[in-house]
Design an enzyme around this catalytic site. Structure first.
Site, PDB file in Angstrom:
ATOM      1  N   HIS A  43       7.751   9.187 -27.242  1.00 45.16           N
ATOM      2  CA  HIS A  43       6.726   9.826 -26.777  1.00 45.16           C
ATOM      3  C   HIS A  43       6.820  11.348 -27.276  1.00 45.16           C
ATOM      4  CE1 HIS A  43       3.394  11.265 -23.976  1.00 45.16           C
ATOM      5  NE2 HIS A  43       4.532  12.067 -23.361  1.00 45.16           N
TER       6      HIS A  43
ATOM      7  N   LYS B 102       5.726  22.934 -13.628  1.00 42.15           N
ATOM      8  CA  LYS B 102       4.928  21.784 -13.655  1.00 42.15           C
ATOM      9  C   LYS B 102       4.724  21.364 -12.203  1.00 42.15           C
ATOM     10  CE  LYS B 102       3.973  17.235 -14.681  1.00 42.15           C
ATOM     11  NZ  LYS B 102       4.482  15.829 -15.439  1.00 42.15           N
TER      12      LYS B 102
ATOM     13  N   HIS C 141      -1.232  16.101 -26.081  1.00 45.07           N
ATOM     14  CA  HIS C 141      -1.515  14.688 -25.769  1.00 45.07           C
ATOM     15  C   HIS C 141      -2.797  13.889 -26.053  1.00 45.07           C
ATOM     16  CE1 HIS C 141       2.149  15.646 -23.450  1.00 45.07           C
ATOM     17  NE2 HIS C 141       2.305  14.622 -23.026  1.00 45.07           N
TER      18      HIS C 141
ATOM     19  N   GLU D 157      -5.815  16.584 -10.880  1.00 45.08           N
ATOM     20  CA  GLU D 157      -6.247  16.740 -12.253  1.00 45.08           C
ATOM     21  C   GLU D 157      -7.724  17.103 -12.537  1.00 45.08           C
ATOM     22  OE1 GLU D 157      -4.631  13.865 -15.143  1.00 45.08           O
ATOM     23  OE2 GLU D 157      -4.811  15.267 -16.615  1.00 45.08           O
TER      24      GLU D 157
ATOM     25  N   ARG E  69      -4.313  21.354 -13.846  1.00 44.52           N
ATOM     26  CA  ARG E  69      -3.171  20.551 -14.311  1.00 44.52           C
ATOM     27  C   ARG E  69      -3.472  19.821 -15.591  1.00 44.52           C
ATOM     28  NH1 ARG E  69      -0.557  15.809 -10.794  1.00 44.52           N
ATOM     29  NH2 ARG E  69       0.765  14.951 -12.467  1.00 44.52           N
TER      30      ARG E  69
ATOM     31  N   GLU F  24       7.959  17.612 -24.979  1.00 43.51           N
ATOM     32  CA  GLU F  24       7.509  18.142 -23.618  1.00 43.51           C
ATOM     33  C   GLU F  24       8.179  19.448 -23.390  1.00 43.51           C
ATOM     34  OE1 GLU F  24       5.139  16.908 -21.899  1.00 43.51           O
ATOM     35  OE2 GLU F  24       4.885  14.971 -23.017  1.00 43.51           O
TER      36      GLU F  24
ATOM     37  N   LYS G 248       2.343  11.463 -11.143  1.00 44.71           N
ATOM     38  CA  LYS G 248       1.643  10.566 -11.783  1.00 44.71           C
ATOM     39  C   LYS G 248       2.261   9.054 -12.066  1.00 44.71           C
ATOM     40  CE  LYS G 248      -1.659  13.193 -14.879  1.00 44.71           C
ATOM     41  NZ  LYS G 248      -2.071  13.234 -16.332  1.00 44.71           N
TER      42      LYS G 248
ATOM     43  N   HIS H  62      -1.305  10.802 -27.698  1.00 46.59           N
ATOM     44  CA  HIS H  62      -1.468   9.584 -27.074  1.00 46.59           C
ATOM     45  C   HIS H  62      -1.949   8.511 -28.146  1.00 46.59           C
ATOM     46  CE1 HIS H  62      -1.031  10.396 -22.487  1.00 46.59           C
ATOM     47  NE2 HIS H  62       0.261   9.953 -23.146  1.00 46.59           N
TER      48      HIS H  62
ATOM     49  N   ASN I  99      -1.874  18.224 -20.647  1.00 45.02           N
ATOM     50  CA  ASN I  99      -2.519  17.268 -21.807  1.00 45.02           C
ATOM     51  C   ASN I  99      -2.337  18.046 -23.095  1.00 45.02           C
ATOM     52  OD1 ASN I  99      -3.093  15.112 -19.936  1.00 45.02           O
ATOM     53  ND2 ASN I  99      -4.986  16.296 -19.275  1.00 45.02           N
TER      54      ASN I  99
ATOM     55  N   ARG J  25       0.673  -1.388   0.160  1.00 47.49           N
ATOM     56  CA  ARG J  25      -0.080  -0.185  -0.124  1.00 47.49           C
ATOM     57  C   ARG J  25       0.855   1.328   0.095  1.00 47.49           C
ATOM     58  NH1 ARG J  25      -3.457  -2.662   4.020  1.00 47.49           N
ATOM     59  NH2 ARG J  25      -5.016  -3.721   2.795  1.00 47.49           N
TER      60      ARG J  25
END
Lengths: 348, 348
Positions: free
Chosen positions: B249, B208, B229, B218, B222, B174, B132, B233, B226, B110
């Site tokens: 990427h 960031k 993206h 998010e 935030r 990025e 993330k 993606h 994206n 956990r």
């Protein structure tokens, strides 16, 4: 953080929660067996879940399926059926469902909101409140998981009425544990009458909610909840690996409490007569575990691997007396072996 | 929530972090290839990790291994080697390592504490800050993951000096994205000189960190991250499934930004000349993606499944101008198809 709704009609509780939030689709996670039984006995629940256009996702019942393979199946189903970040998951079932469903929800697309509707005593008082999610891994209970609070938990003790006695006994293990930690008076009534009244259930749930919200990441007070679990988890893990049938979590906890009480007597002066009282009035409701002196080293090994223990140092929750617990009590290998000797030789 | 340490000597940064915390064992997660190369080029790092008795756990390099099977291997190794809740994990590597290592750390028992030591430009400015974590699942990027902040991220741009140009280009995707969102002046300098200076890297990381800590889950600001993206993606997912080599990427993001700019022109009045400028001075550094008009429907499908989109409604981050972004802009299927038509026919 989690809203607890006490109701005698779970549909009402769910409706209240769902009316208060914005979501785009609903998924119910439950096991195939419960789906069949519950929907037969309580057609109102099935009709309601249909009326809100929820998508029911099932997995094969049993603790042996609380693993990463079932989680992958559930992630796949959610993905295929178009679950989005605005979806809500309803975990309907016992501890396996709420633990694993919570893990699935908290990791799919980095976390969906979820509601727990526990259908067993064990999951009501334990698994469905407090935000611990998890699955078994590498032969260890809840070795993988997250801390993620459900948005709500619906407590409907009416669901317990048709619960098999073995499952009630399992839940009683947790009820006893919490009561021993928090209230001498309530423990006396459990000693007299081994039954979880609605009042006792509610007190257990409220107490757990309070403790877990104050210490969600288990750095302090929350550790109390591990009372009876250090040895209990070791028993459960060993018996599950051996494929022993009918071994419930609560039964292992009830036996784990006995080990903790023996340690409490050695290290904290817990009164001997209370150990006798526990044995006679509580543990006697459970059958003996198929564990023998030969398993002593294995038990010690499992405890050393328990995730609450830092490498090389064992810590237990022990009692000075009923409702006077202490957490993080260091226990040496010698102490533990002595307690296990007494436990194993007495064949409780 | 995450301490960012800028250093020209990562060993110094790690030492500072580790001296400030209490832990019982250290595990380094890295890929087998990086371990070989980095330890050859920078023997000081290898010696340091040995001097602090860390246990180095490797997995086979590559985005294709950022999956649940590798995660299970890593969980197993941690379990076998006795990782406890007081253990600390050091993720040493690029985005695959920090994403997946973060997921492993945040779910094992956990959640263990972890430190990121990014070794690529992409992971410095993107993956290693913001909390993330994730793995690819069911053909979708980061479909499974958690939000869990590293306790620290060590930024040592010296590590980038021997980075292959393809990987620098990926990181630049990025850097360009963040710069377009936050500063007209810095964007002008990137247009003139396509290079990430230490100053620009630091500004990207700080920006960031600020945005992700203000909105860790998010729900608002935030979402800006994206930008580029949504289509990016989709491209990346399609090309990875086809086994296309050398698809990075950042390259997909650079192309995804072009789609977003076309939509920005249609829907937000983004100036046409800036699209031309982007194409000439930024996108020209990247090769064309092996994606054609025949893939249009597949791209739209992938975007509909993007975890940031609620079922049936697509939302993009678009720009009114450089450094004037808006998130959650609704985009119809028609709009998207038109933008993709322009993009695909122009063969950028």
């Amino acid at each position: 953080m989690t809203e607890i709704i006490y109701t005698t009609y779970p549909v009402e509780g769910l409706d209240k929660v769902l009316n208060g939030i914005d979501y785009d689709s609903l998924f119910v996670i439950t096991d195939s067996n419960l789906k069949k039984i519950l929907f037969e006995r309580r057609p109102d629940i099935g009709s309601y879940l249909e009326s809100i256009s929820s998508d029911i996702i099932t997995f094969p019942e049993g603790e042996c399926n609380k693993n990463i393979s079932t989680v992958c199946d559930l992630w796949t189903l959610l993905s295929e059926r178009g679950a989005s970040r605005k979806s809500v998951i309803i975990n309907l079932g016992g501890g396996v469902t709420t633990d694993m469903g919570g893990f699935v929800a908290s990791t799919f697309k980095r976390g969906l909101r979820y509601v727990n509707v526990p259908t067993t005593l064990l999951s009501m008082v334990d698994a469905s409140v407090g935000g611990k999610t998890g699955i078994d891994f590498a032969g260890l209970k809840n070795e993988v998981g997250t801390f993620a609070f459900p948005i709500a938990t619906i407590i409907d003790t009416d669901l317990l009425k048709t619960l098999p006695s073995l499952q009630v006994l399992s839940g009683m293990g947790e009820v006893v544990k919490m009561t021993m930690l928090r209230s001498r008076q309530d423990y006396v009534s459990l000693i007299k009458d081994f039954f979880a009244t609605d009042d006792i259930i509610r007190k257990c749930v409220e107490w757990k909610k309070e403790i877990t919200e104050a210490d969600s990441n288990e750095t302090g007070l929350r550790k109390l909840l591990n009372f009876g679990h250090t040895a209990g988890h070791a028993f459960e893990s060993i018996l599950t690996e051996r494929g022993t049938n009918d071994v419930s979590h609560g039964m292992c906890v009830a036996h784990g409490i006995m080990v903790a009480l023996l340690l409490s007597k050695f290290l904290m002066g817990f009164p001997s007569e209370r150990i006798y009282e526990y044995k006679t009035n509580i543990l006697s409701h459970y059958r003996m575990l198929p564990i023998s002196c030969k398993d002593r080293e294995l038990i010690v090994d499992k405890i050393t691997h328990d995730k609450k223990n830092s490498a090389g140092c064992m810590r237990f929750v022990l009692l000075k007396d009923i409702a006077a617990p202490e957490y993080d009590v260091p226990v040496s290998r010698d102490d533990l072996e002595s307690a296990l000797d007494v436990y194993l030789m007495n064949e409780f």
